[in-house]
Enzyme design. Structure first.
Site, PDB file in Angstrom:
ATOM      1  N   HIS A 178     -30.378   8.556  11.856  1.00  0.00           N
ATOM      2  CA  HIS A 178     -31.593   9.367  11.738  1.00  0.00           C
ATOM      3  C   HIS A 178     -31.269  10.849  11.925  1.00  0.00           C
ATOM      4  O   HIS A 178     -31.629  11.688  11.084  1.00  0.00           O
ATOM      5  CB  HIS A 178     -32.610   8.910  12.787  1.00  0.00           C
ATOM      6  CG  HIS A 178     -33.870   9.716  12.817  1.00  0.00           C
ATOM      7  ND1 HIS A 178     -35.044   9.300  12.234  1.00  0.00           N
ATOM      8  CD2 HIS A 178     -34.155  10.930  13.369  1.00  0.00           C
ATOM      9  CE1 HIS A 178     -35.980  10.208  12.407  1.00  0.00           C
ATOM     10  NE2 HIS A 178     -35.466  11.213  13.107  1.00  0.00           N
ATOM     11  N   GLU A 179     -30.603  11.177  13.007  1.00  0.00           N
ATOM     12  CA  GLU A 179     -30.298  12.586  13.265  1.00  0.00           C
ATOM     13  C   GLU A 179     -29.318  13.129  12.233  1.00  0.00           C
ATOM     14  O   GLU A 179     -29.375  14.314  11.872  1.00  0.00           O
ATOM     15  CB  GLU A 179     -29.748  12.753  14.684  1.00  0.00           C
ATOM     16  CG  GLU A 179     -30.717  12.341  15.784  1.00  0.00           C
ATOM     17  CD  GLU A 179     -32.062  13.057  15.722  1.00  0.00           C
ATOM     18  OE1 GLU A 179     -32.113  14.185  15.176  1.00  0.00           O
ATOM     19  OE2 GLU A 179     -33.061  12.489  16.198  1.00  0.00           O
ATOM     20  N   HIS A 195     -31.168  14.521   9.404  1.00  0.00           N
ATOM     21  CA  HIS A 195     -31.589  15.908   9.644  1.00  0.00           C
ATOM     22  C   HIS A 195     -30.430  16.869   9.364  1.00  0.00           C
ATOM     23  O   HIS A 195     -30.629  17.944   8.778  1.00  0.00           O
ATOM     24  CB  HIS A 195     -32.028  16.081  11.102  1.00  0.00           C
ATOM     25  CG  HIS A 195     -33.387  15.555  11.413  1.00  0.00           C
ATOM     26  ND1 HIS A 195     -34.506  15.888  10.698  1.00  0.00           N
ATOM     27  CD2 HIS A 195     -33.818  14.716  12.410  1.00  0.00           C
ATOM     28  CE1 HIS A 195     -35.570  15.296  11.217  1.00  0.00           C
ATOM     29  NE2 HIS A 195     -35.179  14.579  12.252  1.00  0.00           N
ATOM     30  N   HIS A 255     -29.973  17.527   5.800  1.00  0.00           N
ATOM     31  CA  HIS A 255     -31.045  18.406   5.322  1.00  0.00           C
ATOM     32  C   HIS A 255     -30.653  19.871   5.560  1.00  0.00           C
ATOM     33  O   HIS A 255     -30.904  20.741   4.712  1.00  0.00           O
ATOM     34  CB  HIS A 255     -32.340  18.064   6.046  1.00  0.00           C
ATOM     35  CG  HIS A 255     -33.578  18.517   5.352  1.00  0.00           C
ATOM     36  ND1 HIS A 255     -34.848  18.291   5.861  1.00  0.00           N
ATOM     37  CD2 HIS A 255     -33.782  19.205   4.200  1.00  0.00           C
ATOM     38  CE1 HIS A 255     -35.750  18.785   5.053  1.00  0.00           C
ATOM     39  NE2 HIS A 255     -35.136  19.360   4.040  1.00  0.00           N
TER      40      HIS A 255
END
Length: 674
Positions: free
Chosen positions: A472-473, A476, A479
């Site tokens: 999940h991180e 980020h 991104h």
């Protein structure tokens, strides 16, 4: 008097790949550096505001984007260390740093000459020959000034500034209370108390006790990693209850009581919103989100709430039957749910969480994330041992594209330490932008996994949920790393709050895929069990998440001058019919997302983004290849690279050619027909 320019924090970063020189960072340099950097930025703002030439995009909006470079370096470096390596020196100056930054930001928003220029550019934006990303930047800058109180009367500006300063101080105090309360408590165990715990968890607990000079003992902390693991595996119901109560009672009274902070925060947020012309804080907070207003966000949450409750009731009945079959003689309680759900997974799906964790070494999961990004986006990650982090556990990685071109620099910081805030997050030390050349990003990832004893920290074992957190991180981070915009304010994760979790939720899909799990040496029967068990427990997970979201939205729509938040939360949970054996994932006294973060009235963003993620991943599944190169290229170009250079709905439409299908989330959570 020392020349301020000699302060190392004010110097451009000269490490390899433009890395900060953490070895030169001293706590005592931050306040002087901040003072000087704010002074430099004030001079830049005065020069922009005082121009005689008519306001244009270049001499006003773009000039603002270029300003404050030194301040950005100091600010980002400080908050990186404050959250992940908070020394006593850092903790001592947190409140003052926050107050000064808050006051500086408000002063910019209230600079009448500057405001006039921004508003003039905004008024002429459609006739000035600007390209779409420039028009969006003008509009977001204009909205930012309005939200900062630029259009208020002088007396109201003064009150706005006071509110902003107080909210800043309250946020720091809230976070420090949670950190202190978490660090102040430990469950001290002997060998006889370890029944059911996986060996890796016992090793980590023994290492913590030994570090405190208590060899032969075992320390379980209030970090969520310990909390989830202990409640899942410990056969000692009394100890599970002890840990659950300690975890959920943090900052609920006593030395670190956060309820007074919550009450004042809510009142000030409400007053600020009304001052700016909004009916409440929720409408203020969500104006620039994809949802646009709390009614739309609440509508999506309610679509999930009742089906989630019905599924949770089915799960609770099954767990109670299991307790009764063992002649337990007690009713299912919150500290029982994870333990008995694990028994169901073992019995029904042959899924042993400890057996899964045995395959999920931290270093292997990290590498799997890198390999996934390589297959999807052509990225390579190379360890740079010559680039030091802010702690020995922090590793630096050079990120390059498939042609060898520079992408950016990534720091990973995955192991729990007492001086770190709890949870997991991504941050940026430098954002990508291309105003005056190609500036590559520097991003970092932080988690709090319970470390294996040294020297082999990479042997730290992760649960499947912790591995999902790492992915999940990492989403980020991608991104931030793959951003390709011109202006720093539009870079990477600087998007709507309910869009920013989309790339991260999206990335979670790969860690539970057959293709990735097989790479860890997970046997095929265990992969099948993991995949099948994904559908189980969705009632619990949905209620735990959506309950937080609904109460967060509700409390921030209160219009009463004063609200007792403790009573309000209790009444709202009762009105919603929250199953007491589930409860909220985050109790308000330690709900840092909304009281020491950017998620106030926006915790719903996780579910909103998950709806986008579910729809997007279904498109990959439909191709028969979850690494489909054409779809991956479109996701990179239209979602990851676009940042906030356009409306997020435009980005989603550019990726899939249509608006999101909200029912995809119901399918992903296995709630269809619930």
């Amino acid at each position: 008097m020392t020349d301020p320019i000699a302060n190392p924090l004010l110097q451009p970063w000269t490490g390899p790949l433009g890395a900060p020189l953490f070895a030169q960072v001293r706590d005592e340099d931050f306040l002087p550096a901040l003072t000087t950097a704010i002074g430099w930025h004030e001079a830049e703002i005065a020069a922009i505001a005082g121009q005689e030439a008519p306001a244009t995009f270049d001499n006003s909006i773009a000039a603002l984007e270029r300003s404050g470079e030194a301040l950005a370096r100091v600010r980002r470096l400080f908050w990186t260390l404050s959250s992940a390596q908070g020394t006593p020196g850092i903790r001592t100056i947190e409140a003052e740093i926050s107050a000064r930054l808050s006051a500086h930001s408000v002063a910019i928003s209230h600079n009448d000459a500057l405001v006039a220029r921004i508003f003039a550019v905004h008024a002429a934006r459609r006739e000035s020959g600007l390209i779409p990303e420039q028009i969006r930047l003008v509009e977001s800058s204009h909205a930012g000034f309005l939200r900062g109180g630029a259009a208020l009367a002088p007396a109201d500006k003064e009150r706005f500034a006071a509110i902003d300063a107080r909210l800043s101080a309250l946020s720091v105090q809230f976070g420090q209370n949670v950190l202190a309360a978490t660090a102040a408590w430990v469950l001290d165990l002997g060998p006889e108390d370890l029944t059911g715990l996986p060996p890796a968890m016992c090793e980590a607990a023994a290492g913590r006790a030994a570090a405190k000079g208590q060899a032969g003992r075992y320390h379980v902390t209030l970090d969520r990693t310990d909390f989830e693991g202990f409640l899942t595996f410990s056969q000692r119901r009394d100890l599970r209850e002890t840990l659950w109560r300690a975890f959920t009672d943090r900052c609920d009274g006593g030395t670190y009581d956060n309820w007074p902070i919550i009450a004042e925060t809510l009142a000030l947020r409400r007053e600020r919103a009304v001052l700016l012309g909004y009916v409440d804080h929720a409408h203020y907070a969500l104006e620039d989100s994809m949802a646009h207003d709390p009614e739309a966000a609440t509508d999506l949450m309610r679509q999930l709430w009742e089906p989630g409750k019905r599924r949770a009731a089915e799960e609770a009945a099954e767990l109670q039957a299991l307790i009764d079959a063992e002649s337990g003689g007690f009713a299912l309680a919150p500290w029982d749910w994870r333990f008995y759900a694990e028994q169901v997974r073992r019995a029904r799906y042959a899924l042993d969480g400890a057996a899964v964790a045995a395959h999920l070494r931290l270093d292997a999961v990290r590498q799997a994330a890198f390999d996934t990004a390589a297959r999807l986006y052509g990225l390579s990650f190379t360890r740079r041992a010559d680039i030091a982090g802010y702690h020995p556990d922090v590793w630096a990685w050079e990120v390059t594209d498939r042609d060898g071109g520079a992408v950016g620099l990534l720091y990973t910081d995955y192991l729990a330490r007492p001086d770190k805030h709890g949870g997991a997050w991504m941050g940026s030390l430098r954002v990508q932008e291309a105003m005056d050349g190609d500036v590559r990003p520097v991003v970092y990832l932080v988690a709090n996994f319970a470390a294996a004893p040294p020297p082999d920290r990479g042997a730290t074992r992760l649960s499947i949920d912790e591995a999902r957190t790492l992915f999940h991180e990492f989403g980020h981070a991608l991104h931030g790393l793959l951003s390709r915009v011109t202006y720093p304010s539009q870079s990477g994760t600087a998007v709507a709050r309910d869009f920013v979790e989309f790339p991260s939720k999206f990335m979670e899909n790969w860690i539970v895929s057959r293709e990735v799990l097989a790479g860890f040496g997970v046997p095929d029967d265990l992969i099948v069990a993991i995949r099948q068990a994904e559908a189980y427990g969705q009632g619990f997970a949905t209620v735990e998440l959506i309950g937080c979201s609904l109460v967060d939205l509700a409390v921030h729509q209160q219009t009463a001058a004063e609200t007792d938040p403790r009573a309000f939360v209790a009444a709202e949970l009762d009105r919603l019919g929250m199953p007491p054996e589930v409860g909220m994932r985050h109790h308000f006294p330690y709900f840092t997302h909304i009281f020491d973060g950017g998620y106030s009235a926006a915790y719903y963003s996780y579910a909103w983004s998950e709806a986008l993620d579910a729809d997007a991943f279904e498109a990959f599944i439909e191709t028969g290849d979850i690494f489909d190169p054409q779809l991956a290229a479109r996701f990179r170009d239209e979602i990851l690279s676009a940042g906030d250079s356009r409306d997020p709905m435009e980005s989603f439409r550019a990726f899939l050619g249509r608006a999101p299908d909200a029912q995809a989330l119901m399918r992903a959570r296995h709630l269809v027909g619930a």
